[in-house]
Write an enzyme that holds these catalytic residues in place. Sequence first.
Site, PDB file in Angstrom:
ATOM      1  N   GLU A  91     -22.394 -40.101 -23.125  1.00 37.10           N
ATOM      2  CA  GLU A  91     -23.623 -40.019 -23.914  1.00 37.10           C
ATOM      3  C   GLU A  91     -23.764 -41.223 -24.838  1.00 37.10           C
ATOM      4  O   GLU A  91     -22.780 -41.732 -25.376  1.00 37.10           O
ATOM      5  CB  GLU A  91     -23.631 -38.736 -24.744  1.00 37.10           C
ATOM      6  CG  GLU A  91     -23.792 -37.484 -23.915  1.00 37.10           C
ATOM      7  CD  GLU A  91     -23.854 -36.219 -24.769  1.00 37.10           C
ATOM      8  OE1 GLU A  91     -24.214 -35.179 -24.218  1.00 37.10           O
ATOM      9  OE2 GLU A  91     -23.535 -36.296 -25.974  1.00 37.10           O
ATOM     10  N   CYS A 110     -25.419 -45.258 -31.219  1.00 41.67           N
ATOM     11  CA  CYS A 110     -24.151 -44.525 -31.247  1.00 41.67           C
ATOM     12  C   CYS A 110     -23.568 -44.563 -29.844  1.00 41.67           C
ATOM     13  O   CYS A 110     -24.194 -44.074 -28.889  1.00 41.67           O
ATOM     14  CB  CYS A 110     -24.377 -43.088 -31.705  1.00 41.67           C
ATOM     15  SG  CYS A 110     -22.874 -42.088 -31.724  1.00 41.67           S
ATOM     16  N   CYS A 117     -13.090 -36.273 -24.453  1.00 40.92           N
ATOM     17  CA  CYS A 117     -12.317 -36.508 -25.676  1.00 40.92           C
ATOM     18  C   CYS A 117     -11.126 -35.568 -25.699  1.00 40.92           C
ATOM     19  O   CYS A 117     -11.265 -34.382 -25.369  1.00 40.92           O
ATOM     20  CB  CYS A 117     -13.194 -36.290 -26.907  1.00 40.92           C
ATOM     21  SG  CYS A 117     -12.328 -36.622 -28.471  1.00 40.92           S
ATOM     22  N   CYS A 121     -11.826 -30.788 -31.221  1.00 42.14           N
ATOM     23  CA  CYS A 121     -12.371 -30.306 -32.499  1.00 42.14           C
ATOM     24  C   CYS A 121     -13.287 -29.102 -32.250  1.00 42.14           C
ATOM     25  O   CYS A 121     -14.101 -29.114 -31.319  1.00 42.14           O
ATOM     26  CB  CYS A 121     -13.122 -31.419 -33.205  1.00 42.14           C
ATOM     27  SG  CYS A 121     -12.078 -32.840 -33.632  1.00 42.14           S
ATOM     28  N   CYS A 124     -17.213 -29.571 -31.945  1.00 41.25           N
ATOM     29  CA  CYS A 124     -17.709 -30.623 -31.042  1.00 41.25           C
ATOM     30  C   CYS A 124     -17.768 -30.134 -29.609  1.00 41.25           C
ATOM     31  O   CYS A 124     -16.757 -29.666 -29.057  1.00 41.25           O
ATOM     32  CB  CYS A 124     -16.798 -31.849 -31.152  1.00 41.25           C
ATOM     33  SG  CYS A 124     -17.301 -33.224 -30.097  1.00 41.25           S
ATOM     34  N   CYS A 338     -22.814 -34.193 -30.225  1.00 41.30           N
ATOM     35  CA  CYS A 338     -22.041 -34.916 -29.227  1.00 41.30           C
ATOM     36  C   CYS A 338     -21.580 -33.991 -28.104  1.00 41.30           C
ATOM     37  O   CYS A 338     -20.927 -32.980 -28.345  1.00 41.30           O
ATOM     38  CB  CYS A 338     -20.833 -35.564 -29.895  1.00 41.30           C
ATOM     39  SG  CYS A 338     -19.861 -36.582 -28.783  1.00 41.30           S
TER      40      CYS A 338
END
Length: 351
Positions: A91, A110, A117, A121, A124, A338
């Site tokens: 993204e 961004c 990832c 988290c 997220c 995200c």
Amino acid sequence: MNNELIKLTEAELEDLVTSWGYPRFRAKQIHEWVHRHHAASFDTMSNLPKDLRTKLSEFFPLETVKIFDRQVSLDGTRKYVVTLADGSLVETVGMPVYHRDGSLDRLSVCVSSQVGCPMACQFCATGREGLTRNLTAAEIIAQVALVQEDFQERVSNVVVMGQGEPFLNYDEVLAALRILNSRDDFNIGARHITLSTCGITDGIDRLSQEPEQFTLAVSLHSALQKKRDRLMPKVAKQPLSDLKKAVERYTQSTNRRVSFEYLLIKDVNDSEEDLRALLDFCDGLLCHVNLLPVNTVEGSPLQAASPATAKHWVETLIHYGVETSFRKSRGADIDGACGQLKNKLAQGSLR
């Protein structure tokens, strides 16, 4: 663009083309096509001999990126799901800010630094995906070039706050930032380039020794150890005390302020105890706190703290001498968080 080609200096390109039997001036032409024009195909390099273009394509196949999906928010934000050469999706977000007369003030991009990832988290959407691979410097730069081309406006700011933990892909990220900063390329000022980390202390120490004045942002989200460990489990082995020491070393070495990103989550990290813990953590640090509302993620119970709570936090932090701002969410109407849009597309819910 191939990662090795974009990282070659003009002098290195001269050595390459002369070793192939071409005159030195061809290096300058190649360098301009790669860095000023961000050519996506060797066929567009019209002032190069066809046999040189063929040779370049054999040794340095261009890693093109394409828009898989594009959504435009009511606030002008554009969110892209980008397909990489190997079919992976990442993204990228373009965030324009306009003057009152409608003219563009600045255009921020961004970018993602990894496919997926590994940090997991809780707040997220990308964290649910896990890590597929690191991005190359070329793939990071290609995201900026894509947004600049789509807006037909110069990119003025870049934030590495998309998918991925930049410090787990340090070398490629720094190579990309230096190219973005270069006068021969995007010529974006170092202070207009921000790198955001979950708080990898080794990366903070390493960045403090770099000559460029890139801006550092640290995702904090709680200054209470047990609570931060639950929200950000993959940095639980790096206690807040170590993070604060790393930030102190960074500011002492660079004399540059660090930004702390803090998502205000209702009934999770927005209590008076949380606020006092944040004040204690910031005490003695050269820092700025960016408070943000958490984006609603499908399947997650996390909700944004109330406007009254956000106002109280801003006023209290400022009262105690901590520079603070409340940053409004961009692109909330287009799956702005995200990983949201990419995950929806992957699940086929937008088709």
